[in-house]
Write a protein that holds these residues in place. Structure first.
Motif, short mmCIF file in Angstrom:
data_model
loop_
_atom_site.label_atom_id
_atom_site.label_comp_id
_atom_site.label_asym_id
_atom_site.label_seq_id
_atom_site.Cartn_x
_atom_site.Cartn_y
_atom_site.Cartn_z
N VAL A 76 0.86 -1.18 0.00
CA VAL A 76 0.00 0.00 0.00
C VAL A 76 0.90 1.23 0.00
CG1 VAL A 76 -1.94 1.16 1.10
CG2 VAL A 76 -1.66 -1.31 1.35
N VAL A 77 0.59 2.20 -0.87
CA VAL A 77 1.42 3.41 -1.00
C VAL A 77 0.51 4.63 -0.99
CG1 VAL A 77 3.19 4.57 -2.37
CG2 VAL A 77 3.03 2.07 -2.42
N TRP A 78 0.91 5.66 -0.25
CA TRP A 78 0.11 6.89 -0.23
C TRP A 78 0.99 8.08 0.16
CZ3 TRP A 78 0.37 3.40 3.64
CH2 TRP A 78 0.56 3.86 4.95
N ASP A 79 0.53 9.26 -0.16
CA ASP A 79 1.21 10.47 0.27
C ASP A 79 1.01 10.64 1.77
OD1 ASP A 79 2.02 11.06 -2.30
OD2 ASP A 79 0.23 12.25 -2.74
N ALA A 80 2.10 10.91 2.50
CA ALA A 80 2.05 11.00 3.96
C ALA A 80 1.03 12.05 4.40
CB ALA A 80 3.42 11.33 4.52
N LEU A 81 0.20 11.68 5.37
CA LEU A 81 -0.77 12.63 5.91
C LEU A 81 -0.10 13.61 6.87
CD1 LEU A 81 -3.71 10.18 6.68
CD2 LEU A 81 -3.26 11.45 4.59
N HIS A 82 1.00 13.18 7.50
CA HIS A 82 1.73 14.03 8.44
C HIS A 82 3.21 14.01 8.05
CE1 HIS A 82 -1.87 12.70 10.65
NE2 HIS A 82 -1.84 13.90 11.18
N LEU A 83 3.75 15.17 7.80
CA LEU A 83 5.16 15.28 7.42
C LEU A 83 6.00 15.65 8.62
CD1 LEU A 83 4.72 17.16 4.01
CD2 LEU A 83 5.13 14.72 4.38
N PRO A 84 7.28 15.22 8.62
CA PRO A 84 7.95 14.46 7.58
C PRO A 84 7.51 13.00 7.57
CG PRO A 84 9.41 14.73 9.45
CD PRO A 84 8.19 15.56 9.76
N ALA A 85 7.63 12.39 6.41
CA ALA A 85 7.28 10.97 6.29
C ALA A 85 8.34 10.13 6.98
CB ALA A 85 7.17 10.59 4.82
N THR A 86 7.91 9.22 7.85
CA THR A 86 8.81 8.30 8.56
C THR A 86 8.14 6.94 8.65
OG1 THR A 86 7.91 8.73 10.77
CG2 THR A 86 9.65 10.22 9.99
N PRO A 87 8.91 5.88 8.87
CA PRO A 87 8.27 4.58 9.07
C PRO A 87 7.29 4.58 10.23
CG PRO A 87 10.62 4.30 8.63
CD PRO A 87 10.39 5.77 8.80
N GLU A 88 7.60 5.36 11.30
CA GLU A 88 6.72 5.39 12.46
C GLU A 88 5.36 6.01 12.13
OE1 GLU A 88 9.88 6.29 12.47
OE2 GLU A 88 10.79 4.78 13.80
N THR A 89 5.38 7.14 11.41
CA THR A 89 4.10 7.76 11.05
C THR A 89 3.37 6.91 10.02
OG1 THR A 89 5.30 9.16 9.47
CG2 THR A 89 4.79 10.11 11.61
N ALA A 90 4.11 6.24 9.14
CA ALA A 90 3.47 5.33 8.19
C ALA A 90 2.70 4.24 8.93
CB ALA A 90 4.51 4.71 7.26
N ALA A 91 3.33 3.66 9.96
CA ALA A 91 2.67 2.60 10.72
C ALA A 91 1.42 3.13 11.40
CB ALA A 91 3.64 2.02 11.74
N VAL A 92 1.52 4.31 12.03
CA VAL A 92 0.37 4.86 12.75
C VAL A 92 -0.78 5.17 11.79
CG1 VAL A 92 -0.42 6.86 14.09
CG2 VAL A 92 1.74 5.76 14.66
N GLU A 93 -0.48 5.78 10.64
CA GLU A 93 -1.55 6.10 9.69
C GLU A 93 -2.20 4.83 9.14
OE1 GLU A 93 0.47 10.32 8.24
OE2 GLU A 93 0.13 8.74 6.77
N HIS A 94 -1.38 3.82 8.86
CA HIS A 94 -1.93 2.56 8.36
C HIS A 94 -2.81 1.89 9.42
CE1 HIS A 94 -2.19 -1.14 6.09
NE2 HIS A 94 -1.64 -1.83 7.07
#
Length: 655
Positions: A76-94
């Protein structure tokens, strides 16, 4: 014969060699070759066993499809909802997306280095239509985009699946890799055609699907991009603290409690409460209940401890009336504590919790005055027992040991001029020798001391008294200040009070005494017991024990509070435990049971003062600065996906 044996050994060796060769061949077939697969839109590459295909899903990501009926792996790929994009924020958003769609719970988290950089491996569990499965994914970030590679599987298969497939895929993943390496000159490029197997028609390219297979059903997947919300602002409060919040939210301070809520929202169903306090640690659940008692909109129906490990704060999870979800952390260090509580509707909890966590993680406290610890620890004489008393009180006594016979003999007194008093005598010493007709005929009288071999104190001669009689006849004349015009009100108590003595035929009474003194009218409360002594003295001797508190009229509850605290906090020291673990522990248990029988009107006044809020407190006498407990904000930073954003702020807090 030797020739026959040699022939047999040769046959066995050949058979074993054949078995080994067959095993090697089977093992070789069981380990398929791996190759790197490439996807152009979205751009990534990943290693997979030979025969696997990438099927792009427009606008969403892709699926890695096996050649047989194996598990489908989602990208799954998407533009980060919260910048900067990090693996941690990716996990939380997912996870926010998963939690909106299904009953999802996070498990373990592990940072890894992958072929494409840093990754975050997250395991968890999902429940859908009563079916429980395990979740595993790795989160990545590149540029301003977030990437997830993961799948679902029965818990019984997850370890095998990870070992054979998923772990290698996760570690080999490279985001933003658009094309395969160029082939050697003269050779045509070889790019696998994305041919899906016949039994997986649902993964054919086409309109972006909105589901992922979870157990027997399809469930929503992929980030649900919302319309842009209001900007976030930095709020600096006149009371000395600061935090980040959406521009359409507001901050309220009421009696030491900080509330962050949406402005103009009539029904307060979303809020963040921040409560910096000083006081004894009552435990996380009690602290939460104390705070929620001050927020009438939130009535908890269930509270449970979610985690007590590691980061300095206890994490609580709760539900409240009105289909509300509650998450809280309680951190306490020294004399200071911080309770943070996030509340939101269950239907939007995943998204609301992310925003509330971001607010909480940004909190930076002020330099607030705070009270000093209100009590101190006292080590008794002989160093066998310790207890706690108000800071300014004076204390004496401790554990008495006479030939192995243990007793407790302590007293304490508050500062002048009020002179609150407490005392603990269990049992009274010396013991009592009953005045019998025979002793009277020999000339003995009450109050005289009866010597006993091998005893330094001997026995006092008195007829057996009931507890109230013992107080009136023997104790009141000894206790200072002397009282006149005494009024005594005795109530028969149960076994909790009579248990202060260990012999037979015991009775206990709760006795309230009032009278005039040179210092004014005073009140006292006695918990008293009398009973026959233990063998071999049962026939001729009796014991008494008493716990009592005294104070000026109207302030008896304060003295009772000190008495209860002294008894309930008492414990053997290391030396006392080594020498008298059993005997001393029994005395303490009996005394604790006795104070539990204190009448309700006085017992309510005996409760500790509780937690004191420090924000905006009128505290001209407080002479120290409140300190943020270590790790108090770490949980919220992780929930917000900003573990690297916490640094020491200019006022000693954390930002």
């Amino acid at each position: 014969m030797k020739a026959i044996m040699a022939s047999v050994r040769l046959s066995v060796q050949r058979a074993l060699l054949a078995v080994l060769l067959m095993s090697s061949a089977v093992a070789a077939r069981a380990q398929p070759e791996w190759t790197r697969l490439y996807c152009d839109d979205p751009a990534f590459s990943v290693e997979a066993p030979a025969g696997w295909q990438i099927v792009a899903v427009e606008g969403r990501g892709a699926r890695l499809v096996p050649p047989d009926a194996g598990p489908v792996v989602e990208v799954v790929v998407w533009d980060a909802l919260h910048l900067p994009a990090t693996p941690e924020t990716a996990a939380v958003e997912h996870e926010a997306v998963l939690a909106r769609a299904i009953d999802y719970r996070r498990g373990d988290v592990r940072r890894v280095e992958t072929a494409g950089g840093a990754g975050l491996v997250v395991s968890g569990s999902v429940r859908s239509s009563g079916v429980m499965e395990s979740s595993i994914f790795c989160a990545y970030a590149a540029g301003d985009r977030h990437y997830i590679l993961g799948t679902f599987a029965p818990a019984s298969r997850l370890a095998e699946l990870r070992a054979e497939l998923i772990d290698r895929m996760m570690l080999s993943f490279r985001p933003e890799e658009e094309a395969a390496p160029a082939p050697p000159p003269g050779e045509p490029p070889e790019r696998p055609e994305p041919v899906a197997p016949a039994d997986r028609g649902e993964v054919q390219p086409g309109p972006a699907p909105s589901t992922i297979r979870v157990g027997p059903q399809d469930q929503p997947i992929g980030p649900e991009l919302r319309a842009p919300g209001p900007p976030w602002i930095e709020h600096v409060n006149p009371r000395g603290f600061s935090l980040s919040m959406p521009a359409d939210w507001e901050v309220r301070c009421d009696d030491g409690l900080i509330l962050v809520v949406p402005a103009g929202e009539e029904e307060r169903t979303r809020l963040l409460a921040i409560w910096p306090v000083s006081g004894d640690d009552p435990g996380a659940e009690q602290a939460l209940r104390e705070l929620l008692a001050r927020v009438p909109e939130v009535t908890p129906t269930r509270v449970e401890v979610a985690s007590e490990e590691g980061k300095g704060a206890t994490v609580l999870d709760a539900q409240a009336e009105g289909h509300l979800r509650v998450a809280a952390t309680w951190a306490h260090e020294g004399w200071d504590g911080l309770l943070i509580v996030a509340v939101g509707p269950a239907v939007t909890w995943a998204a609301d919790r992310l925003a509330l966590a971001r607010i909480a993680a940004s909190f930076s406290p002020g330099a607030w005055p705070a009270p000093r610890r209100a009590e101190r620890e006292v080590i008794g004489d002989a160093g066998l027992m310790s207890w706690r008393l108000p800071m300014e009180w004076e204390s004496s006594g401790g554990v008495r040991d006479e030939g192995g016979e243990l007793g407790i003999e302590t007293e304490a007194q508050g500062p002048e001029p009020d002179r609150l008093q407490v005392a603990w005598r269990q049992p009274l010493a010396p013991r009592f020798r009953a005045l019998t007709p025979l002793l009277e005929s020999l000339g003995w009288r009450e109050g005289e001391r009866y010597s006993v071999p091998d005893s330094s104190s001997g026995l006092l001669i008195y007829r057996r008294r009931e507890p109230a009689e013992m107080i009136e006849d023997l104790l009141l004349p000894r206790h200072s200040p002397a009282l006149s015009g005494v009024e005594v009100d005795a109530t028969r108590a149960g076994g909790a009070v009579s248990g202060l003595v260990t012999g037979t035929d015991a009775s206990g009474e709760i006795v309230r005494v009032t009278g005039e003194s040179a210092e004014g009218r005073r009140e006292r409360l006695y918990l008293a017991a009398t009973g026959r002594s233990r063998p071999p003295l049962t026939a001729t001797c009796w014991d008494g024990a008493v716990l009592w508190a005294g104070a000026p009229e109207g302030r008896l509850a304060e003295a009772v509070r000190a008495l209860v605290r002294m008894v309930e906090s008492a414990s053997p020291t290391e030396t006392g435990a080594e020498r008298h673990r059993g005997g001393l522990g029994d005395l303490l248990e009996r005394a604790c049971a006795a104070v539990g029988a204190i009448p309700g009107d006085l017992r309510s006044g005996a409760e500790p003062a509780g937690l004191q809020g420090v924000v905006g407190a009128d505290a001209v006498t407080w002479d120290r600065t409140w300190r943020l407990p270590v790790g108090a904000l770490q949980h919220w930073a992780e929930q917000a996906g900003e573990p690297g954003s916490i640094t020491v702020g200019p006022r000693g807090g954390m930002r």
